[in-house]
Design a protein around this motif. Structure first.
Motif, PDB file in Angstrom:
ATOM      1  N   ARG A  52       0.854  -1.189   0.000  1.00  0.00           N
ATOM      2  CA  ARG A  52       0.000   0.000   0.000  1.00  0.00           C
ATOM      3  C   ARG A  52       0.889   1.238   0.000  1.00  0.00           C
ATOM      4  NH1 ARG A  52      -4.191  -0.707   4.258  1.00  0.00           N
ATOM      5  NH2 ARG A  52      -2.464  -0.312   5.698  1.00  0.00           N
ATOM      6  N   SER A  54       1.162   5.569  -0.109  1.00  0.00           N
ATOM      7  CA  SER A  54       0.501   6.851   0.184  1.00  0.00           C
ATOM      8  C   SER A  54       1.339   7.962  -0.445  1.00  0.00           C
ATOM      9  CB  SER A  54       0.356   7.046   1.692  1.00  0.00           C
ATOM     10  OG  SER A  54      -0.366   5.986   2.272  1.00  0.00           O
ATOM     11  N   ARG A  56       0.420  10.662  -2.224  1.00  0.00           N
ATOM     12  CA  ARG A  56      -0.073  12.017  -1.987  1.00  0.00           C
ATOM     13  C   ARG A  56       0.287  12.489  -0.576  1.00  0.00           C
ATOM     14  NH1 ARG A  56      -1.453  15.972  -5.281  1.00  0.00           N
ATOM     15  NH2 ARG A  56      -2.535  14.418  -6.553  1.00  0.00           N
ATOM     16  N   THR A 102      -5.185  -1.194  -7.442  1.00  0.00           N
ATOM     17  CA  THR A 102      -6.299  -0.265  -7.248  1.00  0.00           C
ATOM     18  C   THR A 102      -5.837   1.170  -7.505  1.00  0.00           C
ATOM     19  OG1 THR A 102      -5.827   0.063  -4.887  1.00  0.00           O
ATOM     20  CG2 THR A 102      -7.245  -1.792  -5.499  1.00  0.00           C
ATOM     21  N   GLN A 103      -6.810   2.052  -7.725  1.00  0.00           N
ATOM     22  CA  GLN A 103      -6.496   3.448  -7.994  1.00  0.00           C
ATOM     23  C   GLN A 103      -5.885   4.135  -6.785  1.00  0.00           C
ATOM     24  OE1 GLN A 103     -10.036   5.342  -9.447  1.00  0.00           O
ATOM     25  NE2 GLN A 103      -9.904   4.386 -11.474  1.00  0.00           N
ATOM     26  N   ARG A 104      -6.217   3.687  -5.607  1.00  0.00           N
ATOM     27  CA  ARG A 104      -5.624   4.270  -4.405  1.00  0.00           C
ATOM     28  C   ARG A 104      -4.258   3.668  -4.126  1.00  0.00           C
ATOM     29  NH1 ARG A 104      -9.894   5.257   0.320  1.00  0.00           N
ATOM     30  NH2 ARG A 104      -8.169   6.646   0.858  1.00  0.00           N
ATOM     31  N   SER A 106      -2.793   0.321  -4.232  1.00  0.00           N
ATOM     32  CA  SER A 106      -2.505  -0.859  -3.444  1.00  0.00           C
ATOM     33  C   SER A 106      -2.566  -2.046  -4.388  1.00  0.00           C
ATOM     34  CB  SER A 106      -3.504  -1.023  -2.289  1.00  0.00           C
ATOM     35  OG  SER A 106      -4.789  -1.311  -2.794  1.00  0.00           O
TER      36      SER A 106
END
Length: 242
Positions: A52, A54, A56, A102-104, A106
């Protein structure tokens, strides 16, 4: 009968030719490989790890988009890490599979062994990632909190070697302690000697250590003044008589 046999033979030949057409065989092989890989890389599959990111949160306005180029870089870093593991020096980028992206940002990944058509043990992957965690983080401008391998614990920063040997540091500390102790002993001796001299002077000029309610300090000051005054008077008498 002859015509039927001939017709059957031609049909078999066309079927055989269609099945063994090179382009169709390549397509079939591609789909088979894709199906096998999809079977190996699945969420919660054996030896699979979830990642995952992060981006941003870590970079703010300077955040970059996660695309196929970034996926390629991630595969390259994992393959690089695996090549550091004994007996895994032949690991290639194509051996690293990603799935469920996924778009986020992960996804899951596995590392395969094409010669045996299975995934490499999770223990080896964990060891490789932990040894090269900083290199992977730096490649994406992230850290352990913004690039998370959910089943792989974060590693501590490697200990830095001191600029001087440990024994020199220990010796310096002990030496400083000894010097301080010696200085304290010397100062304590000086203070004790002054107190003894003080007591001796007061005893000499007062007859005993009891000044009858007058402070010793005042007594010593008066005695020193009297002595100094008496010496000056004696000098003056000597000069006049001469």
């Amino acid at each position: 009968m002859a015509k039927a046999a001939l017709s059957g033979g031609q049909s078999f030949f066309h079927t055989f030719a269609w099945c063994f057409d090179p382009e169709r065989m390549l397509c079939l092989l591609f789909f088979l490989v894709t199906a096998v890989r999809a079977e190996l890389c699945q969420p919660d599959a054996e030896n699979a790890f979830k990642v995952r990111l992060s981006i941003r949160t870590a970079l703010g306005d300077k955040a970059y988009a996660w695309d196929t180029n970034e996926e390629y870089l991630f595969k390259a870093m994992v393959a690089f890490s695996m090549r550091k593991v004994p007996n895994r020096e032949t690991t290639e980028i194509s051996h690293v599979l990603l799935c469920n992206v996924t778009q986020r940002v992960s996804f899951w990944f596995v590392v395969t062994d094409p010669s045996k058509n299975h995934t490499l043990p999770a223990v080896e992957i964990q060891s490789a990632i932990r040894m090269n965690r900083n290199r992977i983080n730096n490649a994406f401008f992230l850290n352990d909190q913004t690039l998370e391998f959910l089943k792989i614990p974060s590693t501590l920063a490697p200990p830095t070697d001191p600029s001087m040997p440990i024994w020199i540091i220990i010796f310096s500390v002990i030496f400083c302690i000894v010097i301080v102790a010696v200085m304290l002993l010397i100062l304590s001796g000086i203070r004790q000697r002054r107190r003894d001299d003080f007591a001796g002077v007061t005893a000499r000029y007062t007859g005993n250590n009891d000044l009858g309610g007058i402070k010793r300090v005042n007594a010593v000051v008066c005695l020193e003044w009297c002595l100094a005054h008496g010496e000056r008077s004696e000098e003056q008498r000597t000069i006049r008589s001469g």
